[in-house]
Design a protein around this motif. Sequence first.
Motif, short mmCIF file in Angstrom:
data_model
loop_
_atom_site.label_atom_id
_atom_site.label_comp_id
_atom_site.label_asym_id
_atom_site.label_seq_id
_atom_site.Cartn_x
_atom_site.Cartn_y
_atom_site.Cartn_z
N ALA A 15 0.77 -1.36 0.47
CA ALA A 15 0.34 0.32 0.07
C ALA A 15 1.08 1.16 0.02
O ALA A 15 0.78 2.51 -0.58
CB ALA A 15 -0.89 0.11 1.67
N ALA A 16 1.93 1.17 1.03
CA ALA A 16 2.78 2.43 0.80
C ALA A 16 3.67 2.68 -0.48
O ALA A 16 3.46 4.05 -0.51
CB ALA A 16 3.87 2.35 2.19
N ASP A 34 4.10 9.94 -0.33
CA ASP A 34 3.99 10.96 0.81
C ASP A 34 4.56 10.05 1.70
O ASP A 34 4.38 10.23 3.27
CB ASP A 34 2.92 11.89 0.92
CG ASP A 34 1.89 11.29 1.06
OD1 ASP A 34 1.71 10.31 0.38
OD2 ASP A 34 0.53 11.82 0.93
N VAL A 35 5.12 8.89 1.91
CA VAL A 35 5.30 8.34 3.18
C VAL A 35 6.58 8.33 4.42
O VAL A 35 6.38 8.62 5.50
CB VAL A 35 5.73 6.65 2.83
CG1 VAL A 35 5.68 5.30 3.96
CG2 VAL A 35 4.69 5.73 1.72
N PHE A 36 7.43 8.43 4.26
CA PHE A 36 9.14 8.78 4.45
C PHE A 36 9.09 10.67 3.76
O PHE A 36 9.06 10.84 2.34
CB PHE A 36 9.64 7.99 4.74
CG PHE A 36 9.05 6.74 5.04
CD1 PHE A 36 8.76 6.88 6.23
CD2 PHE A 36 9.32 5.37 4.37
CE1 PHE A 36 8.35 5.30 6.98
CE2 PHE A 36 9.18 4.29 5.07
CZ PHE A 36 8.90 4.49 6.43
N ARG A 85 2.52 5.57 -2.68
CA ARG A 85 2.58 6.59 -2.19
C ARG A 85 4.09 7.07 -2.19
O ARG A 85 5.07 6.26 -2.18
CB ARG A 85 1.25 7.34 -0.94
CG ARG A 85 0.44 5.51 -0.84
CD ARG A 85 0.54 6.31 0.47
NE ARG A 85 0.10 7.64 1.21
CZ ARG A 85 -1.69 7.91 1.14
NH1 ARG A 85 -2.51 7.07 1.59
NH2 ARG A 85 -1.81 9.06 1.41
#
Lengths: 124, 717
Positions: free
Chosen positions: A20-21, A26-28, A24
Motif C-alpha cells: 500500500a505504501a 508521501d510515506v517518508f 504513495r
Amino acid sequence: MKKWTVFCVIAALLFLVIAAASFRDDVFSTYVPVRDAMQRAGEHVQVMGALDKATIAYERGGGYTFTVRDGEENEMRVYKEGIKPMNFEHADNVVLVGSYNRDRGLFVADKVLTKCPSRYAKGK
Amino acid sequence: MNLGTILMLAVILLSAAELFFTGRGLVRKGEGDFIIAKRIYYVSAALLFVTVCHLLLLFLFDDFRYEYVFSNSSVHLPLVYKITALWAGQEGSFLVWALILAFVGIAVMRADAENAPMLMPCVIVTKILILVSLLVKSPFDFIWRVSPAMAGTLPVDGAGMNPLLQDPWMITHPPLLYLGYALSVVPFGYALVSLLKNNLSLITERAYPWVLASFTSLGLGIFMGGYWAYRVLGWGGYWGWDPVENSSLIPWLLVTALLHGILVQKRSLSLMKTNVVLSFLFFISVFLSFFLTRSGVLADFSVHSFGDYGLSLYLASYIVFFTAVSFFFFLVKSRRIAAAPLPPGPWNRLAFTASGILLMALFACFVLFGTLMPLLSGLFLRQQIAADSGFYNSVSMIVGPAILVAILCATMPLAHVKRFSTIVMALLSVALGALIIYRPPVQYGLAAVTIPGVFLVLQSLAAVLTNRSLAMLPSRLAHIGIALFMIGSVVTHLHSSSGQGRCIQGRETAVNGIPVTFLGLRGSTDSRLEFMVRRGESSEQIAMKYYFNERMNSIYREPQILGGIIDDIYIYPDDYRSGLEMATVGRVEKGKEALVGGVRIFFAGFDTAHMTSEAPTIRANLIVNGRRLSPALYLKRTSKSHSPVPIPGTERAVSLLDIDVSSRSIWVHISPDATVTIPPDSVIVNVTKKRLIWLVWLGTVLIACGGLMAFARSVQE
C-alpha cells in the motif's frame, strides 16, 4: 493461536502495508537543507528554513506563498494550500513537509510546522 | 523553599514510609503494618490534595511570583480557566496525575482489600516517581529561579493562558487522559501480583473493570482532543498523526487489545501470558508517551511547541526500571503457568478475537515505529527521516479493514453466515460501500474499509434488534462505533471540498459555492469578524474571534462551524485588511521608493540619535514629494509612539509607525485628505464543506458509550 499463524498474520500485514505504501510518495521524508530540497525536486522531504515575513502573500486562486532561507543565502519560494496557521507571521523558523516542483519553481508544502519563540524565551 | 515544595516533599516522605510499612507487612505477614501503611496512605493522599488546592489558590489569588502561575494565567482570565490552568502546563498536569493516582490507590484498597498490600507498592512507586520529577520541574518554582532576569521585580499580571486552551473541550480533555494514564497502574499491578501468586485469573476477575475504565476515559480524552482540534485550530481536521496524538493513541490501542484479551481469557483460560504482557506494555507505553512528548527528542517533528523540560533522563530511567521489573518477573514466573490453548474449530470466534488483539498490538507497533522514525533513522542511517501521514494512512488502510473483518468473524455465529438475511446485508454492504467511495478518480482500495464497515454496522444493528439481551449491547455499540468512525473518516476524506476567496465588506461573494457577505470587524479588544452566510432560503449571521493576542504576539482567530446533516460548513478567516489602513499605511524598504496613500516616499536610512537614552528615538530619513523629512518613532519601555510631520504644500502628514530591522524596512502612515478615497475592508475566507463528519463523532461517542456500559456492568458484577 499457533506460532506460525501469528507469524503468517504479521508477514501478510507487513507485505500489504509495504504494498500500500509503495503506491504513495508521501510515506517518508528526509530532513534536508533548503538547497538540497530544491536539488531533489519531486522527492518528498522535510526542510527547515528561516521565514521571510515580508514575502507572505495569499494567492488569487487560493493558498498562500512565502520565501524561506537557510544560513547560506539559498532561498526558496513555498506554496501551501488553504489558510496560514495561526501563529505563522510570528514564527522565525518553519518546518515544511512536501516536495519541490521544478516546473512551477515552488516548493509545494503539504504541511507547515511553525517554530515560535515563546514569550518567555525572549525575555531571557 | 516554599509551602508547595514542602508539601510535595512531605508527600514523598510519607509515600516512602507507606512503601516501607507495606514491604515490612509483606515480609512479616503482619496485618498491623498494613494498617499503618493504609493510614499513612490516606494522610499522604490528603496532603497531596492540599498541595493541589494550594496551587489552585495561587491561581485564584493571581500569585504571579510563581513561574507556573505567571506563565499560564492572568488577572482577567475567567474563573473557570483559572481552575483549569492547573493542568494547562506540564508541571501542573503531572501534579494532577499524581493526585488522580492517589485517588486510584484509595479505590484499589477499597475494592480489593485482599490483594491491596501487593498492589499498592506499584501505585506508591509510580506516585513517588511522578513527584520526584515534579521536584525537578516544579509548579512551585519562583519566577526569579526560572528566569533570573526577573529577579527583583514582581509581575503585576501573568502572561495569560494560551487562548487556544480557553475552550470548554480543553477543560475535560487533559484530566480524562490523565485518569486513563493513572488507571493503567492497576492492570500492571494485577499482572505482577498474578505472576507472584501464580494465579493468572486475577486479571480477569479483578483487573477487568479498571481496564474498562481506563479504556473509556483514555478514549474519551483522545476524542475530546480531536474534537477540540477540529473546532479551534482552523485546519479543519481532527487527527494529524502528530507525535503528541500518536503517543496517546498507542496506550489506547494496547488497552483495547488487553480488554479483548481478558474477554478471551474469561471464556477459555487462554491468552493468560498475552494479557500479562499487554498489561505491562500498556503501563510502560504511558511513560514512553511522556518521554516522547516531554523530552524534546521529537520537537522538530511536531506542531506542538513542547521542548526539553529537563526530564528526559528521569522519564527514560522510569521506562527502563518498569520494563526491567516487568520482564524479570515475567521470565522468572511465567514458565510455571500453563495457559489453555484457544479452542480448536474451523470457525472459532475466540481465535478471531485473538487475531483482532494481534492486529491492534501490531497497529500500536506501527504507530510507535512511525513516531520513532526520526530517532531510529538518526541512529542507524545517520540521516533523519520522518514518517509522514502517508505512512500512517497506508498502515490504517490495511490494519483497519483487517480489524473490521476480525470483529465480523468474532461476533457472527457460523450458523448466521448462510442465512438469507446475511446474504442480503452483504449485497447491500457491497452496493453502499461502493457508492460511498464513488468519486472520480475512484480510490478502489478504500472499498476495503467501507464494505466490511457497512456490513459490520448492519449486522450489529440486526443483532441488537433481534437479540434484546443487554449482555452483548456494550460490545455491539462499540463495534458499530468503530465501523462508523472508519466509514466517516473515508467519507470526509473523499467528499469534502474546500474553496478560498477574498470577501469585500458589504458585498456577497460565493466561496466554495456558499454565499458569504463580510459585515465588518466589530469590537475593540476582543474584536470579531462578522459575516452573513446564506444557506438556501435562510441566512445566518456569524461572528468569529479575530484579535491581537499579547501572549501569542500574533493575531488570534477561530473558525466557525455551521453544522448540517449532509455537510458541516467550516469557515476560517485570515488576512483582514482595513480599507483605511490600505489607503494610508505602507512599507518602504531602505534605498527604495514606494507609493503610500498616493504619495511617493523614498527611504534613505535611519538616524539613530538618542539610542542610549531612557526613551530612545529612531528617525527615518525620507524624501517625500522631493522634500527631506525625518519623522520620529519614540520607543518606551512598554509602548511606541510617533508624531506626524506635515508634508509641505499639502494638508497631509507623514508618521513613522514601526521598523523591521530584519528586512531593513519601515512602516509609514500618511494622513488622508479630502481627495483620498478609502476602499472597503476585506478579508480572506476559506470555506470547507465537511461531508458527514458527524459519523466520525457518532462513532467515537458509541465506542465511549459501549465502554461506559460495560464498565457499569462489570462494577455491578
